[in-house]
Design an enzyme around this catalytic site. Structure first.
Site, short mmCIF file in Angstrom:
data_model
loop_
_atom_site.label_atom_id
_atom_site.label_comp_id
_atom_site.label_asym_id
_atom_site.label_seq_id
_atom_site.Cartn_x
_atom_site.Cartn_y
_atom_site.Cartn_z
N GLY A 206 0.84 -1.21 0.00
CA GLY A 206 0.00 0.00 0.00
C GLY A 206 0.86 1.24 0.00
O GLY A 206 2.07 1.17 -0.25
N ASN A 207 0.26 2.38 0.28
CA ASN A 207 1.04 3.62 0.41
C ASN A 207 0.38 4.52 1.45
O ASN A 207 -0.66 4.17 1.99
CB ASN A 207 1.18 4.33 -0.95
#
Ligand code: CTP
Length: 397
Positions: A206-207
């Site tokens: 993810g980020n």
């Protein structure tokens, strides 16, 4: 734009009540008609005489005055907007929970007009979970919250919670009236937040995107009357319940959802931080720890913005975002060309206060015809206003 508007001002018991006096003066000067309701607490800070002298209207405080009933329903119907400034933590709580123990609350509960709130309190009270939940609740009811300022508070401490300055409140109202319904009949597709790419049932790539910027754009577009579809990746942020929000997890889901909705939209704004790569295979069982190192086989995700740039008609306005850490301007311009967007909004992670997680952002907008617009650091709501003002000024659509 404020000229001729009927503004009902609710003043509650905060030291910032003295600033409400200036709000009234500025509104009257701008040509508005102003009626004022004060709570008993507000009377401790400013007298009704000050407000009635400035507004040339009788100020209401009690539900029953001199043996007669104050018609709160009529006040709520009369107003084009009900502005509550300053709104204390106590008033916010009562509004959120529908408590009706004074004229201001009775008017709030019977008002048919839009509600705009300028909170004021000490930092701890502002950040308290109870206050923040009340704010979320009021936002869900589509009330507009004018962001609090950072500065010296009544306690002498510096922090968040100061009411917006009177000039800014009046400016907010000005934009409110100017922009209301300007996008009625327009359809807008917005992507926001991160995407999560599953590795196995417990892990993902993810980020740090929170979705705040895209949500702020969605809410501002909606406030201007547009029909908004928000395609939102995993985000903890609250979204106005009236916005059609489609929650997705992966880049592939975001791609499919956007393509299904693409054709019917006039504006397509892609603010999401989409994963560029996803695991080639998603393991069905949790991967067990074994060797000292491991390799993940990643494959490219579909570039949603690129596909949107291929599909778009000349009537559709396409806006992309570029988050860069180096050669910002050059990379943003290249992205705009490659992905065939009409606008590219650049955030640089080198600017303090900009990018993921912050309540503020600093952007530069590039236009297809070569124009460049630089903006100072602002709240994400104000940034949303700047972006929308620019992209809707195009006359082709
Ligand atoms: N974008 C997209 N689909 C992807 C990747 C990005 O729609 N699979 C969109 C983003 O929503 C944003 C724009 O493309 O509007 C630019 O995203 P960014 O990550 O900055 O650029 P990339 O094209 O992914 O290039 P790089 O990561 O190499 O900078």
């Amino acid at each position: 734009m404020i000229k001729g508007k009927k503004i009902l001002l609710g003043v509650t018991g905060s030291i910032a009540a003295y600033k409400a006096v200036l709000v009234v003066r500025l509104l009257i000067k701008a040509g508005a008609e102003v009626k004022i309701i004060m709570t008993k607490g507000a009377n401790d800070f400013v007298t009704p005489l000050t407000f009635s002298t400035l507004s040339k209207n009788k100020v209401s405080v009690d539900l029953f005055e001199e043996g007669t009933w104050a018609n709160h329903v009529e006040l709520g119907r009369w107003a084009d907007v009900f502005l509550i400034a300053p709104a204390t933590a106590n008033t916010l709580a009562k509004m959120a929970h529908g408590i009706c123990d004074n004229l201001l609350q009775a008017t709030y509960l019977s008002a048919a007009c839009p509600i705009i709130i300028a909170p004021a309190m000490d930092e701890e009270m502002w950040h308290h979970q109870a206050t923040q939940q009340n704010i979320d609740c009021l936002r869900d009811r589509s009330h507009q919250i004018i962001p609090v300022n950072n500065g010296e508070l009544a306690s002498g401490i510096f922090g968040e919670g100061r009411m917006a300055e009177p000039e800014d409140i009046v400016q907010y109202l000005h934009f409110f009236f100017e922009n209301k319904n300007t996008l009625t009949g327009k359809n807008v597709l917005i992507t926001a937040g991160p995407t999560y790419e599953n590795i196995d049932p417990v892990r993902f790539i993810g980020n740090h995107s929170t979705g705040k910027m895209g949500i702020a754009i969605a809410e501002e577009m909606w406030a201007r009357g547009a029909e908004v579809t928000l395609v939102l990746g995993p985000s903890q942020e609250k979204v106005n319940a009236k916005i059609n929000t489609i929650r997705i997890t992966s880049a592939e889901e975001m791609y499919q959802t956007c393509m299904n909705h693409f054709d019917q939209n006039d504006y397509i704004i892609m603010a999401a931080a989409v994963a560029d790569y996803t695991p080639a295979t998603k393991e069905k069982q949790k991967i067990k720890k074994s060797e000292d190192s491991m390799h993940l086989d990643l494959v490219k995700t579909k570039d949603i913005l690129m596909e949107a740039g291929r599909k778009k008609t000349p009537q559709q306005i396409l806006v992309g975002f570029a988050l860069e850490t180096e050669n910002e301007n050059q990379f943003a311009k290249e992205k705009m060309k490659k992905k065939n967007t009409d606008f590219m909004v650049l955030n640089s992670l080198n600017d303090s206060g900009a990018g993921f997680g912050h309540a503020t952002n600093k952007i530069t907008i590039f236009e297809k015809d070569g124009q460049v617009h630089e903006f100072p650091l602002k709240s994400k709501k104000e940034v949303a206003v700047d972006i929308i003002n620019l992209i809707t000024s195009n006359e082709n659509i």
